[in-house]
Design a protein around this motif. Sequence first.
Motif, mmCIF file in Angstrom:
data_model
loop_
_atom_site.group_PDB
_atom_site.id
_atom_site.type_symbol
_atom_site.label_atom_id
_atom_site.label_comp_id
_atom_site.label_asym_id
_atom_site.label_seq_id
_atom_site.Cartn_x
_atom_site.Cartn_y
_atom_site.Cartn_z
ATOM 1 N N VAL A 71 -10.307 84.559 42.973
ATOM 2 C CA VAL A 71 -10.081 85.912 43.504
ATOM 3 C C VAL A 71 -11.097 86.888 42.916
ATOM 4 C CG1 VAL A 71 -8.462 87.853 43.483
ATOM 5 C CG2 VAL A 71 -7.657 85.565 44.051
ATOM 6 N N PHE A 72 -11.353 86.777 41.611
ATOM 7 C CA PHE A 72 -12.302 87.693 40.987
ATOM 8 C C PHE A 72 -13.740 87.431 41.424
ATOM 9 C CE2 PHE A 72 -9.130 88.377 37.405
ATOM 10 C CZ PHE A 72 -8.779 89.635 37.877
ATOM 11 N N CYS A 73 -14.084 86.201 41.749
ATOM 12 C CA CYS A 73 -15.460 85.842 42.117
ATOM 13 C C CYS A 73 -15.665 85.788 43.625
ATOM 14 C CB CYS A 73 -15.832 84.497 41.506
ATOM 15 S SG CYS A 73 -15.874 84.512 39.718
ATOM 16 N N TYR A 74 -14.679 86.138 44.431
ATOM 17 C CA TYR A 74 -14.776 85.972 45.875
ATOM 18 C C TYR A 74 -15.942 86.754 46.476
ATOM 19 C CZ TYR A 74 -13.621 85.924 50.795
ATOM 20 O OH TYR A 74 -13.686 85.776 52.151
ATOM 21 N N GLU A 75 -16.111 87.996 46.096
ATOM 22 C CA GLU A 75 -17.203 88.809 46.642
ATOM 23 C C GLU A 75 -18.557 88.187 46.311
ATOM 24 O OE1 GLU A 75 -17.156 91.447 48.662
ATOM 25 O OE2 GLU A 75 -14.977 91.218 48.792
ATOM 26 N N HIS A 76 -18.697 87.712 45.104
ATOM 27 C CA HIS A 76 -19.961 87.084 44.684
ATOM 28 C C HIS A 76 -20.212 85.805 45.485
ATOM 29 C CE1 HIS A 76 -23.256 86.173 41.973
ATOM 30 N NE2 HIS A 76 -22.765 84.957 41.807
ATOM 31 N N ILE A 77 -19.193 85.000 45.682
ATOM 32 C CA ILE A 77 -19.330 83.761 46.455
ATOM 33 C C ILE A 77 -19.641 84.074 47.901
ATOM 34 C CG2 ILE A 77 -18.040 81.760 47.307
ATOM 35 C CD1 ILE A 77 -16.503 81.803 44.649
ATOM 36 N N GLU A 79 -21.129 86.724 49.133
ATOM 37 C CA GLU A 79 -22.489 87.262 49.245
ATOM 38 C C GLU A 79 -23.523 86.138 49.233
ATOM 39 O OE1 GLU A 79 -25.433 89.746 46.373
ATOM 40 O OE2 GLU A 79 -23.378 90.490 46.567
ATOM 41 N N HIS A 80 -23.360 85.177 48.344
ATOM 42 C CA HIS A 80 -24.310 84.064 48.278
ATOM 43 C C HIS A 80 -24.219 83.178 49.518
ATOM 44 C CE1 HIS A 80 -26.267 84.495 44.435
ATOM 45 N NE2 HIS A 80 -25.121 84.886 43.913
ATOM 46 N N ASP A 81 -23.023 83.047 50.066
ATOM 47 C CA ASP A 81 -22.860 82.229 51.260
ATOM 48 C C ASP A 81 -23.533 82.882 52.463
ATOM 49 O OD1 ASP A 81 -21.822 79.908 52.526
ATOM 50 O OD2 ASP A 81 -20.254 81.153 53.438
ATOM 51 N N MET A 82 -23.476 84.209 52.541
ATOM 52 C CA MET A 82 -24.098 84.913 53.671
ATOM 53 C C MET A 82 -25.616 84.859 53.576
ATOM 54 S SD MET A 82 -21.512 88.164 54.025
ATOM 55 C CE MET A 82 -22.703 89.147 54.866
ATOM 56 N N GLN A 83 -26.176 84.829 52.377
ATOM 57 C CA GLN A 83 -27.633 84.807 52.217
ATOM 58 C C GLN A 83 -28.223 83.425 52.369
ATOM 59 O OE1 GLN A 83 -28.289 86.596 48.417
ATOM 60 N NE2 GLN A 83 -27.727 88.647 49.109
ATOM 61 N N ARG A 84 -27.403 82.402 52.355
ATOM 62 C CA ARG A 84 -27.869 81.018 52.461
ATOM 63 C C ARG A 84 -28.315 80.749 53.888
ATOM 64 N NH1 ARG A 84 -23.415 77.750 50.402
ATOM 65 N NH2 ARG A 84 -24.022 78.662 48.420
ATOM 66 N N LYS A 85 -29.459 80.078 54.028
ATOM 67 C CA LYS A 85 -29.956 79.717 55.351
ATOM 68 C C LYS A 85 -29.482 78.312 55.700
ATOM 69 C CE LYS A 85 -34.148 82.450 55.435
ATOM 70 N NZ LYS A 85 -35.614 82.434 55.582
ATOM 71 N N TYR A 86 -28.980 78.184 56.924
ATOM 72 C CA TYR A 86 -28.541 76.867 57.380
ATOM 73 C C TYR A 86 -29.590 76.333 58.346
ATOM 74 C CZ TYR A 86 -24.074 78.102 55.389
ATOM 75 O OH TYR A 86 -23.078 78.454 54.536
ATOM 76 N N HIS A 87 -30.041 75.146 58.116
ATOM 77 C CA HIS A 87 -31.077 74.547 58.993
ATOM 78 C C HIS A 87 -30.479 73.455 59.818
ATOM 79 C CE1 HIS A 87 -34.263 76.738 57.025
ATOM 80 N NE2 HIS A 87 -33.759 76.388 55.848
#
Length: 87
Positions: A71-77, A79-87
Amino acid sequence: MADKPVVLAEKRLLDVMLRELPAWLGHRGFRPLRAIRRGYDLYLNKYIYVKKGGIGGITMAVAAYVAVSYVFCYEHIKEHDMQRKYH
């Protein structure tokens, strides 16, 4: 024989009539730290301080730690998931 009358402030929640509930809540001061401490003591007495204990109490504590950490790290997780590029 009838039970002795008990002062309203000393009654437990299950013994309070619905019409007495507002007065009972007024007499009892809500202290969050005391409530947390009581819950922690109940947890220790039920799962940790037993004669034949199992792994259930420790597993429950670890699961709660994992859930709170997520719960405390959800925003951080997120954000990183949105910046990840999927190929």
